[in-house]
Design a protein around this motif. Structure first.
Motif, PDB file in Angstrom:
ATOM      1  N   VAL A 123       1.196  -0.707  -0.077  1.00 25.39           N
ATOM      2  CA  VAL A 123      -0.685   0.065   0.439  1.00 25.39           C
ATOM      3  C   VAL A 123       0.717   1.060  -0.124  1.00 25.39           C
ATOM      4  O   VAL A 123       2.022   1.274   0.599  1.00 25.39           O
ATOM      5  CB  VAL A 123      -1.210  -0.281   1.098  1.00 25.39           C
ATOM      6  CG1 VAL A 123      -1.714  -0.607   0.848  1.00 25.39           C
ATOM      7  CG2 VAL A 123      -0.636  -0.262   2.647  1.00 25.39           C
ATOM      8  N   GLU A 161      -5.642  -1.396  -0.893  1.00 28.23           N
ATOM      9  CA  GLU A 161      -6.251  -3.126  -0.019  1.00 28.23           C
ATOM     10  C   GLU A 161      -5.294  -3.153   0.837  1.00 28.23           C
ATOM     11  O   GLU A 161      -3.614  -3.396   0.150  1.00 28.23           O
ATOM     12  CB  GLU A 161      -6.281  -3.759  -0.878  1.00 28.23           C
ATOM     13  CG  GLU A 161      -7.198  -5.073   0.128  1.00 28.23           C
ATOM     14  CD  GLU A 161      -7.771  -5.859  -0.262  1.00 28.23           C
ATOM     15  OE1 GLU A 161      -7.903  -6.897  -0.398  1.00 28.23           O
ATOM     16  OE2 GLU A 161      -8.706  -5.324  -1.533  1.00 28.23           O
ATOM     17  N   GLN A 163      -2.098  -6.462   1.955  1.00 24.65           N
ATOM     18  CA  GLN A 163      -2.074  -7.367   1.090  1.00 24.65           C
ATOM     19  C   GLN A 163      -0.690  -7.858   2.185  1.00 24.65           C
ATOM     20  O   GLN A 163       0.416  -7.393   1.108  1.00 24.65           O
ATOM     21  CB  GLN A 163      -1.764  -7.307   0.457  1.00 24.65           C
ATOM     22  CG  GLN A 163      -3.489  -7.215  -0.832  1.00 24.65           C
ATOM     23  CD  GLN A 163      -3.289  -6.752  -2.226  1.00 24.65           C
ATOM     24  OE1 GLN A 163      -2.192  -7.161  -2.675  1.00 24.65           O
ATOM     25  NE2 GLN A 163      -4.427  -6.836  -2.862  1.00 24.65           N
TER      26      GLN A 163
END
Length: 190
Positions: A123, A161, A163
């Motif tokens: 991100v 998102e 991850q």
């Protein structure tokens, strides 16, 4: 020679070592007081200083001392949602920790934090939204006694998102009641 004498007389074998040229004696004394590694002689010196200046050694801890072999320096991203803090757990570890990266010499805090959040979560953080939270220290997990982990913490808005990379086994959102599951530096200051 004096550093060796102070290490012998004022701290037990697990204590934070005196002798960093960038650090005052009172700062090292305060770190040992926090760790609970002062000997009787060290506690006596600390009490004398407290009479002159209450909480002298604790107030003298210099969190801006350059890292040495006794201080591991990290930058952490604090993400809180619904009164829960974002934490991670690595494969083969038995504790959770706040997302962090090693301080990179020559990089600003924002550059280091930006790189570490990209590597850990894939991100992007908005460095213009970064806000300083605080600096925390405690015994470093898995290291010999007297080795401290220092974490300089910031909040920041992110895009994308979460991850985790392949070294991360689990992303969790912990509450205060879960603090026993954190690494020592995080649980001391949670």
């Amino acid at each position: 020679m004096m550093q060796h004498l102070m290490n012998i007389l004022w701290t037990d074998k697990n204590g934070y070592k005196f002798g960093n040229r960038d650090e005052t004696i009172s700062s090292a004394l305060g770190r040992n007081k926090k760790l609970g590694t002062l000997t009787a002689a060290g506690r006596l010196i600390d009490k004398i200083l407290d009479i002159i200046d209450p909480d002298h050694s604790l107030n003298s801890i210099d969190y801006y001392v350059e890292p040495s072999e006794n201080i591991i320096d990290h930058l952490a991203w604090i993400r809180i949602e619904d009164e829960q803090i974002l934490c991670l757990k690595k494969v083969n570890e038995d504790f959770y920790f706040i997302p962090k990266g090693m301080r990179i010499i020559g990089d600003t805090d924002s550059q280091t934090l930006e790189k570490s959040t990209k590597q850990i979560f894939n991100v992007d953080i908005d460095i213009t939204s970064m806000e300083f939270v605080g600096i925390f220290e405690a015994q470093a997990n898995g290291k010999k006694p007297g080795i401290l982990s220092r974490i300089t913490c910031y909040t920041a808005v992110h895009r994308g998102e979460l991850q985790p990379d392949s070294k991360i086994h689990e992303i969790v959102w912990l509450t205060y009641e879960d603090k026993a599951n954190l690494s020592e530096v995080e649980s001391v200051n949670f």
